[in-house]
Design a protein around this motif. Structure first.
Motif, mmCIF file in Angstrom:
data_model
loop_
_atom_site.group_PDB
_atom_site.id
_atom_site.type_symbol
_atom_site.label_atom_id
_atom_site.label_comp_id
_atom_site.label_asym_id
_atom_site.label_seq_id
_atom_site.Cartn_x
_atom_site.Cartn_y
_atom_site.Cartn_z
ATOM 1 N N GLY A 78 -3.276 8.529 10.453
ATOM 2 C CA GLY A 78 -4.284 8.773 9.654
ATOM 3 C C GLY A 78 -4.584 7.434 8.727
ATOM 4 O O GLY A 78 -4.054 6.331 9.037
ATOM 5 N N TYR A 83 -7.282 5.098 5.976
ATOM 6 C CA TYR A 83 -8.636 4.987 5.796
ATOM 7 C C TYR A 83 -8.890 3.163 5.350
ATOM 8 O O TYR A 83 -7.702 2.544 5.018
ATOM 9 C CB TYR A 83 -9.171 5.477 4.238
ATOM 10 C CG TYR A 83 -10.472 4.891 3.954
ATOM 11 C CD1 TYR A 83 -11.558 5.753 4.463
ATOM 12 C CD2 TYR A 83 -10.647 4.142 2.856
ATOM 13 C CE1 TYR A 83 -12.942 5.195 3.962
ATOM 14 C CE2 TYR A 83 -12.113 3.889 2.457
ATOM 15 C CZ TYR A 83 -12.988 4.233 2.978
ATOM 16 O OH TYR A 83 -14.153 4.136 2.619
ATOM 17 N N TYR A 95 -12.399 6.945 8.084
ATOM 18 C CA TYR A 95 -11.041 7.648 8.093
ATOM 19 C C TYR A 95 -10.593 7.963 9.456
ATOM 20 O O TYR A 95 -11.025 8.002 10.493
ATOM 21 C CB TYR A 95 -11.296 9.224 7.378
ATOM 22 C CG TYR A 95 -11.718 9.100 6.168
ATOM 23 C CD1 TYR A 95 -10.995 9.524 5.238
ATOM 24 C CD2 TYR A 95 -12.996 8.699 5.828
ATOM 25 C CE1 TYR A 95 -11.356 9.483 3.782
ATOM 26 C CE2 TYR A 95 -13.501 8.597 4.604
ATOM 27 C CZ TYR A 95 -12.670 9.052 3.313
ATOM 28 O OH TYR A 95 -12.937 9.073 2.270
ATOM 29 N N SER A 134 -7.531 9.593 12.218
ATOM 30 C CA SER A 134 -6.780 10.794 12.688
ATOM 31 C C SER A 134 -5.686 10.334 13.789
ATOM 32 O O SER A 134 -5.282 11.398 14.364
ATOM 33 C CB SER A 134 -7.471 12.023 13.172
ATOM 34 O OG SER A 134 -8.236 11.643 13.990
ATOM 35 N N ARG A 139 -8.199 11.892 7.957
ATOM 36 C CA ARG A 139 -7.957 12.087 6.411
ATOM 37 C C ARG A 139 -6.791 10.881 5.940
ATOM 38 O O ARG A 139 -6.315 9.887 6.756
ATOM 39 C CB ARG A 139 -7.092 13.219 6.037
ATOM 40 C CG ARG A 139 -5.686 13.292 6.834
ATOM 41 C CD ARG A 139 -5.096 14.762 6.729
ATOM 42 N NE ARG A 139 -5.927 15.726 7.502
ATOM 43 C CZ ARG A 139 -6.015 17.006 7.367
ATOM 44 N NH1 ARG A 139 -5.273 17.392 6.367
ATOM 45 N NH2 ARG A 139 -6.758 17.731 7.924
ATOM 46 N N ASN A 196 -11.185 13.627 3.025
ATOM 47 C CA ASN A 196 -11.670 12.920 4.286
ATOM 48 C C ASN A 196 -12.838 12.625 4.221
ATOM 49 O O ASN A 196 -13.710 12.170 4.981
ATOM 50 C CB ASN A 196 -11.476 13.664 5.423
ATOM 51 C CG ASN A 196 -12.264 15.273 5.313
ATOM 52 O OD1 ASN A 196 -12.923 15.547 4.442
ATOM 53 N ND2 ASN A 196 -12.035 16.058 6.335
#
Length: 366
Positions: free
Chosen positions: A242, A244, A251, A253, A278, A298
């Motif tokens: 995950g 960002y 975001y 995953s 997230r 998220n």
């Protein structure tokens, strides 16, 4: 073969919490964190997740400490050491100890080290190595150590080229080394100017010599930089999930694997009920073959301060997921029984208990 083996609902919404596995038990403890309706006046709460029954429980504690987020939690000798973190825009300089037997809190060090949040903490040879993070509007690249026996902070002389000042990076301990990846920095680091930079490098810190070195990637595509991701050590590999990147407003995953011996990156696709993209989630190893991902957020507004603050616009999460690095034949068979809704009333009782834990209303397996 990596496989997501369970999704668990029923937890509390949490962002930037700290997870630890309790040695010798089936419990993972979650300390603090925030959510959209964060109440700064309340105390830090502790929740337990039973990895056997896949159920959440709230722990009653006889004492309390201030709520916080972007802190770390480290287990040593039947105690959990919660280090630093922040509330509002103010980072803490404090170490609070949670006794796993008595369920009581003790503050053992306050204002004795650099206040910071978004840092990492790794235990090697009875020392907790606290690396980087941020303090107000300044990013850090420093290393401090905390001795959980003497309760003393130290700042060792460090050699080599340190990572650029950053926060919300990841760090995993392997042997006597710590591998640092990712995080958020700034074009004007160590100062925060809202011109963010997302380092893609991997740095190695040798705790024997207190020396930094660059890890040269030999093969594989270097992943896009990210912050507020998670990472655990599995054998010779660092497993990253995950995160960002504000520069591309994305975001993640994905599951990334960095082999520290071969110095190679790879991307792993794991079947099963996988988490949504997230960041700022909690993550820890359950045992030598499984890891837990819990909570996070998220979506929401771009960051406008050096450290994350709770915002009503974020979609905070309460779900949890189990990733199995090497599912056994027994585990795969149990999952197949649940997935195909087979009758298991005639199997041994021990297997019935395991199957019932996977068929609760709050649990999804694939």
């Amino acid at each position: 073969m990596f496989r997501w083996t369970a999704r668990i609902d029923g937890g509390h919404k949490r962002v930037n919490q700290a997870l630890v596995k309790v040695p010798g038990s089936s419990f993972v403890l979650s300390f603090g964190g925030y959510w959209a309706k964060f109440d700064h006046s309340t105390d830090l709460d502790v929740h337990g997740f039973d990895t056997g029954t896949l159920k959440w429980h709230e722990l009653d504690t006889s004492q309390s400490i201030p709520k916080r987020f972007a802190h770390t939690a480290t287990v040593f000798d039947d105690r959990v050491y919660v280090i630093h973190g922040q509330q509002h825009h103010l980072p803490y300089s404090r170490v609070d100890v949670f006794d796993l037997k008595s369920k009581t809190w003790t503050t053992v060090a306050e204002n004795e080290a650099i206040a910071r949040a978004g840092h990492t903490a790794n235990l090697i040879n009875n020392l907790v190595y606290v690396i980087a993070g941020s303090c107000g509007l300044e990013f850090l690249d420093s290393v401090e150590t905390f001795d959980p026996v003497s309760l003393v902070w130290s700042k060792p002389p460090v050699g080599g080229r340190a990572p650029s000042p950053r926060d919300f990076h990841s760090a995993v301990a392997m042997g006597e080394s710590i591998y640092v990846y990712g995080g958020r920095s700034d074009e004007n680091a160590p100062y925060f100017s809202n011109h963010q930079v997302y380092p893609q490098d991997v740095k190695r810190f040798d705790t024997k010599t207190c020396t930094w070195s660059d890890v040269v990637v030999e093969a594989g595509s270097i992943p896009i930089g990210r912050r507020s991701h998670s990472a655990v050590a599995y054998g010779n590999r660092m497993i990253v999930f995950g995160g960002y990147n504000q520069l591309v407003d994305e975001y993640f995953s994905d599951l990334l694997v960095f082999d520290v011996k071969a110095c190679t990156w790879s991307n792993v696709v794991a079947p099963g009920p996988s988490p949504s993209p997230r960041r700022r989630h909690g993550c820890c190893l359950i045992d030598e073959r499984r890891m837990l991902v819990y909570g996070g957020t998220n979506q929401g507004l771009a960051d406008v301060v050096a450290l994350d603050e709770p915002e009503d616009d974020y979609d905070d999460l309460a779900d949890a997921y189990v990733l199995n690095f090497e599912p056994t034949l027994k585990e795969l068979c149990l999952l197949a029984v649940v997935r195909n809704r087979l009758d298991y009333s005639h199997v041994p009782k021990s297997l019935q208990v395991a199957l019932r834990s996977l068929t609760q209303e709050t649990v999804t397996v694939v």
